[in-house]
Design an enzyme around this catalytic site. Structure first.
Site, PDB file in Angstrom:
ATOM      1  N   ASP A  34       3.989  -6.721 -12.183  1.00 23.56           N
ATOM      2  CA  ASP A  34       2.992  -7.870 -12.341  1.00 23.56           C
ATOM      3  C   ASP A  34       1.837  -7.335 -13.423  1.00 23.56           C
ATOM      4  OD1 ASP A  34       2.334  -6.956  -9.220  1.00 23.56           O
ATOM      5  OD2 ASP A  34       1.567  -4.594  -9.389  1.00 23.56           O
ATOM      6  N   LYS A  56      -0.497 -11.426  -9.460  1.00 19.82           N
ATOM      7  CA  LYS A  56      -1.702 -11.312  -8.580  1.00 19.82           C
ATOM      8  C   LYS A  56      -2.915 -11.602  -8.849  1.00 19.82           C
ATOM      9  CE  LYS A  56      -0.171  -8.896  -4.811  1.00 19.82           C
ATOM     10  NZ  LYS A  56      -0.295  -8.329  -3.539  1.00 19.82           N
ATOM     11  N   MET A 165     -11.993  -3.906  -8.251  1.00 17.75           N
ATOM     12  CA  MET A 165     -11.701  -5.327  -7.666  1.00 17.75           C
ATOM     13  C   MET A 165     -13.035  -5.563  -7.254  1.00 17.75           C
ATOM     14  SD  MET A 165      -8.233  -5.056  -5.560  1.00 17.75           S
ATOM     15  CE  MET A 165      -8.528  -3.253  -4.981  1.00 17.75           C
TER      16      MET A 165
END
Length: 493
Positions: A34, A56, A165
């Site tokens: 990642d 991502k 997030m």
């Protein structure tokens, strides 16, 4: 049995990875990693291991989640040891559950290896405990990815609130939490790249933190913590108080030798950029060394001027019909690192230089009558002639043999340009070869304006011959001495 392993890479500091995760990386055939997994961890894997980036970011997905799951299934069916390396922990907002389901549905054997999730790392490295008897006994983990799906009037009143997030939407999140009854003065902080040397922390309140995020242009990835425990940061913030925190330091040693210096700097809080400017290789021709080893009993002295000299000399000795019992002569080492390398083979050093350069070694040998003595020096192909020349002047018969070679690594100019793209605070040099190779790769002009740290006077002289300023020089010509020299300057800047 070959499996797919969903592995937590931890919050950023590569030393926070688990022992099991390290072992699995060392055995991996294929790694899917990642954006948030520290790239240093990939160095643990075999050189032959496949490395596939599947990161991502908000507007940049290398692969969709469906494609990642399909790739895991495909690699699993190939009978490979697959490591899916995920930032933090696979099962805490890491979509590891979806990947495990895909593997289970396909009948692919898998394991889940937990990792230190980012809030736990952030708590430790910012001095903000998520629980504290005097402040909170409840912690709520929540994603701010979709603000409108969450009842902030309920979750916002949790004593400690950890928001994943949620940086780009924190204006609205904070307004909703306050609107739900939480005091606007509640302490809050946002942390980017927690546990790393470039950790960036903004502290304020529910009311002021959104403005601070905009003012400082803080960008993801970041985690937000809301609650009274944030106040403890002023008292418990140990990480950012490390003496080299926030300093970017380039280490130019050969890759296999960089770890000692890199580790010391890392432990002091520095961001370490390893830029090997020399590569240690076997000598192109061992005829002279092998001949010297065949006559090893005839030497009165064996002088070693580096750990590499020790290593390659003893490797050639091991390949010969002889062993260390043939070493009749006294042993001399230029410094403590070389002495330690010899002592690892149970070889006692008779003489060690007080100053760890050729001049110091010659001074330490001054008390000995060397007239008629046979001396063997096993060293690099390129080295100063001072030592053998002076020993011969004192009446010794000196054989200098090539034990190893140093060459510039491939793609040095390209790697150096990348390492220096963001200006470091220091470039460390541990030998004249590290200086010459970097200058040849980039040109002295490109290195002007950088703070150079030198391990000793010989390296300093080479730096100055190439027109480079030396900001500090080690008083003791060792790796710890070099670190101490950097710390002494840092204390005054």
């Amino acid at each position: 049995m070959k499996k797919v392993y969903l592995v937590g890479a931890g919050p950023g500091d590569p030393e926070l990875i688990t022992v099991k995760a390290r072992r699995l990386l060392e055995q991996a055939d294929s790694i899917l990693f990642d954006y948030l997994a520290n790239p240093e961890l990939l160095d643990l894997a075999p050189a032959s291991a496949e490395r596939i980036y599947v990161g991502k970011k908000k507007s940049d997905h290398a692969l969709s989640q469906e494609e990642i799951c399909a790739l895991l299934v495909e690699r699993g069916r190939q009978g490979l040891n697959v490591v899916r390396l995920k930032g933090g922990d696979p099962f805490l907002f890491g979509r590891g559950g979806e990947e495990a389901e895909a593997l289970a549905d396909a009948g692919i054997p898998f394991e889940v290896v937990p990792g230190v999730t980012s809030p736990l790392g952030i708590a430790a490295y910012t001095g903000v405990p998520l629980t504290h008897r005097d402040h909170t006994s409840v912690v709520t983990f929540i994603t701010g990815h979709d603000v409108h799906k969450i009842d902030w009037s309920k979750v916002g009143t949790a004593e400690t609130l950890v928001i994943f997030m949620g940086l780009s939407q924190f204006d609205e999140i904070a307004a909703r939490i306050i609107g739900g009854g939480r005091a606007a003065s509640t302490p809050a902080m946002a942390v980017r790249w927690g546990t790393r040397p470039d950790q960036d922390v903004l502290t304020g309140t529910l009311e002021t933190l959104p403005g601070l995020i905009h003012e400082h242009a803080l960008r993801p990835p970041a985690t937000i913590i809301v609650g009274d425990v944030v106040q403890l940061r002023q008292k418990l913030n140990w990480f950012e108080n490390l003496p080299l925190f926030g300093k970017r330091i380039v280490v130019t040693r050969a890759r296999e030798q960089a770890s000692v210096l890199s580790k010391m700097l890392h432990e002091l809080g520095a961001e370490v950029i390893e830029l090997p400017t020399i590569e240690i290789q076997p000598a192109p021709d061992y005829t002279a060394l092998d001949n010297a080893i065949a006559h090893l009993r005839e030497y009165d002295w064996l002088i070693f001027t580096s750990t590499n000299g020790v290593r390659y000399f003893l490797e050639r000795l091991a390949r010969s019909p002889l062993d260390i019992r043939a070493m009749r002569g006294r042993i001399c080492a230029i410094g403590p690192a070389t002495r330690d390398a010899l002592e690892q083979f149970h070889l006692k050093v008779d003489v060690m230089a007080q100053q760890y350069v050729a001049e110091g070694l010659l001074a330490s040998l001054a008390e000995f009558d060397l007239r008629g003595a046979r001396i063997l020096i096993a060293r690099a192909a390129v080295a100063r002639d001072l030592l053998p020349t002076e020993l011969e002047r004192r009446g010794a018969a000196v054989d200098v043999v090539e034990a190893y070679d140093t060459v510039p690594p491939a793609n040095l100019a390209e790697n150096a340009a990348k390492a220096l793209a963001r200006k470091p605070d220091w470039i460390t040099f541990t030998s004249s070869s590290t200086v010459r190779n970097l200058v040849e790769a980039l040109g002295a002009k490109r290195l002007e304006g950088y703070q150079c740290a030198s391990i000793g006077p010989v390296t300093t002289a080479t730096l100055r011959q190439n027109g480079l300023d030396v900001a500090t020089e080690a008083a003791i010509y060792t790796i710890p001495g070099l670190v101490e020299a950097i710390l002494a300057i840092t204390d005054h800047t």
